[in-house]
Design an enzyme around this catalytic site. Structure first.
Site, PDB file in Angstrom:
ATOM      1  N   HIS A  41     -64.660  -6.681  19.726  1.00 45.47           N
ATOM      2  CA  HIS A  41     -64.353  -5.573  20.620  1.00 45.47           C
ATOM      3  C   HIS A  41     -65.535  -4.605  20.662  1.00 45.47           C
ATOM      4  O   HIS A  41     -66.146  -4.312  19.631  1.00 45.47           O
ATOM      5  CB  HIS A  41     -63.104  -4.841  20.145  1.00 45.47           C
ATOM      6  CG  HIS A  41     -61.907  -5.736  20.025  1.00 45.47           C
ATOM      7  ND1 HIS A  41     -60.912  -5.519  19.100  1.00 45.47           N
ATOM      8  CD2 HIS A  41     -61.548  -6.857  20.708  1.00 45.47           C
ATOM      9  CE1 HIS A  41     -59.991  -6.462  19.222  1.00 45.47           C
ATOM     10  NE2 HIS A  41     -60.349  -7.282  20.187  1.00 45.47           N
ATOM     11  N   TYR A  95     -62.141   3.041   9.116  1.00 44.82           N
ATOM     12  CA  TYR A  95     -63.293   3.361   9.962  1.00 44.82           C
ATOM     13  C   TYR A  95     -63.163   4.747  10.575  1.00 44.82           C
ATOM     14  O   TYR A  95     -62.095   5.170  10.999  1.00 44.82           O
ATOM     15  CB  TYR A  95     -63.527   2.303  11.041  1.00 44.82           C
ATOM     16  CG  TYR A  95     -62.344   1.892  11.879  1.00 44.82           C
ATOM     17  CD1 TYR A  95     -62.148   2.426  13.149  1.00 44.82           C
ATOM     18  CD2 TYR A  95     -61.438   0.942  11.417  1.00 44.82           C
ATOM     19  CE1 TYR A  95     -61.082   2.030  13.931  1.00 44.82           C
ATOM     20  CE2 TYR A  95     -60.371   0.541  12.193  1.00 44.82           C
ATOM     21  CZ  TYR A  95     -60.192   1.091  13.457  1.00 44.82           C
ATOM     22  OH  TYR A  95     -59.125   0.692  14.229  1.00 44.82           O
TER      23      TYR A  95
END
Length: 466
Positions: A66, A129
């Protein structure tokens, strides 16, 4: 135990961070994000605004590839993953791939436009993240098939044995992917001399006049897609120096020259774009010696209202984390300006009287464009820079004489006067008159230290008049 280190990869901007993990019988501890140390080692100061955690219950869970429109800092909380990245940005490195096995001692900084994917190598794996923009519904971005032959990612667990979402099974091959374009450049104040110069130099830039985007209109500012821009050039300003001394002009000058830069600085903090703001020699009172001239860290000492609003605007713009404030003087470009006025007088047989006690340097708009490109492209340190054309400082009368001689007239056709005499004439007419700095020359040593050499003002004048 290894020291904290940042390593480059074949994908520009994709960085591997190796960090110390402190462990004992109880478990381990690490500084997962340590801004001061990591930035000092070369990690971008990317300003994360959101923290996400992805938990993978079983070994073989595979996510991606992605390509998100934000920067990302990925690290392990527990377990191990195999990480793979593919450059999906428009440019010469499109399609370049990189992979590495990641454990809690390794993190990876993923710049905007680089596709990312992760394969869990242990049960119960969790990675976290940080991102520097908020997820928004309806935003689409490129994806790539996990088995793309060009990227040729060496998955430790074969894809036919991995757990993959139905959506990721149908992602396109690299040949069918539309590369992610870089963030755009926004030029504010496109109707002025400097704004027109930037718009002409970069036809791909989004150029807006004040009528098209008014920074004093809160609704217009809130509705504008600031997240789409990587650089915002603020060439807009209220420049009617004398009218700024009037009641109406004072309000307009503070709005355009101070409030607007403050708004842009807040937006830059929120959206992460680089703000380039253009200022003026008027922030100083003109008492510095001509050699070396006004320096960047000289205390501000504005004289009139216009000068005060520009000085306050400097302070406001400098609050943007990524900013260049370019102070300049005596700007000449496409439009009404001193050089064009003198050229017209020379051609029409007029012999003007011009002030001779104000000394400085011309700055042609093409020089400002060139310097701005240099600062952005070279990655020069953010901060304030002085920029004008080079050569010796000259008075307005001397510049007028240079224009006259290049127009076939004698330099003697331009007589001299003083600022005070000119001010008295204006006051006799009932016109407002703002105080002027007498010495406007600025030191150019700081910008020279970045590798930029200003062109001589008379060389630029010759080309401009042609």
């Amino acid at each position: 135990m290894a020291d904290l280190a940042v390593e480059t990869t074949p994908i520009p901007g994709l960085l591997v961070v190796r960090m110390p993990v402190h462990g004992d019988a109880r478990g381990w501890f690490k500084e997962n994000w340590q801004r001061e140390k990591m930035v000092a080692l070369g990690l971008p100061d990317f300003g994360p605004v959101q923290n996400n955690i992805s938990f993978n219950a079983s070994k073989g869970a595979t996510r991606g590839i992605h390509t998100e429109p934000w920067d990302k800092f990925v690290s392990l909380a527990t377990g191990r993953i195999f990480g793979a990245w593919v450059d999906m940005r428009e440019g010469p490195t499109f399609g370049t791939s990189f992979s590495i096995e990641v454990d809690p001692s390794i993190a990876v900084f993923v710049p905007r436009g680089v596709g990312n994917s992760y394969q869990a190598l242990e049960d119960g794996t969790a990675y976290t993240y940080l991102v520097n923009d908020h997820w928004r519904p309806g935003v689409s971005y490129p994806a790539l098939h996990l088995g793309d032959e060009t990227a040729a990612i060496p998955w430790p667990i074969p894809l036919d044995e991995a757990e993959i979402s139905e959506k990721d099974h149908h992602n396109p091959r690299l040949g069918d992917v539309v590369a992610m374009k870089p963030k755009k450049t926004l030029v504010l104040g496109a109707g002025g001399q400097l704004g027109r110069a930037f718009a002409a130099a970069d036809p791909d830039a989004d150029s807006r006049t004040r009528a098209e985007l008014d920074l004093t209109d809160a609704d217009a500012v809130a509705a504008f897609p600031w997240q789409d821009y990587g650089v915002v050039l603020n060439t807009a300003a209220y420049t009617a120096v004398d009218l700024a001394e009037t009641t109406e002009g004072r309000v307009a000058a503070w709005a355009a020259n101070t409030a607007a830069p403050a708004t842009l600085a807040a937006l830059a903090r929120q959206h992460g774009f680089t703000l380039v703001h253009f200022s003026s020699d008027y922030v100083f009172d003109g008492t510095a010696p001509l050699d070396p001239g006004h320096v960047e860290d000289e205390p501000l000492s504005p004289l009139g209202v216009y000068a005060q609003t520009k000085a306050a605007g400097d302070v406001a713009a400098s609050l943007a984390p990524r900013h260049y404030v370019l102070r300049t003087s005596w700007v000449i470009g496409d439009g009404k300006n001193f050089v064009r006025t003198m050229q017209s007088l020379a051609q029409n047989g007029v012999s003007p009287s011009v002030v001779e006690d104000q000394v400085g340097r011309l700055t042609f708009t093409e020089e400002l464009v060139r310097a701005t490109r240099h600062l952005l492209d070279s990655g020069a340190a953010f901060g304030t820079y002085h920029l004008s054309n080079g050569g010796p400082a000259m008075s307005w009368r001397e510049i007028a004489q240079e224009v006259f001689t290049r127009s076939g007239r004698s330099a003697d056709d331009v007589s001299g006067t003083t600022t005070e005499a000119y001010a008295a004439q204006q006051r006799e007419k009932g016109a407002p008159f703002a105080p002027r700095p007498l010495h406007s020359a600025m030191s150019l040593e700081k910008i020279r230290a970045t590798g930029f050499e200003p062109e001589d003002a008379l060389t630029a004048l010759d080309r401009y008049l042609r």
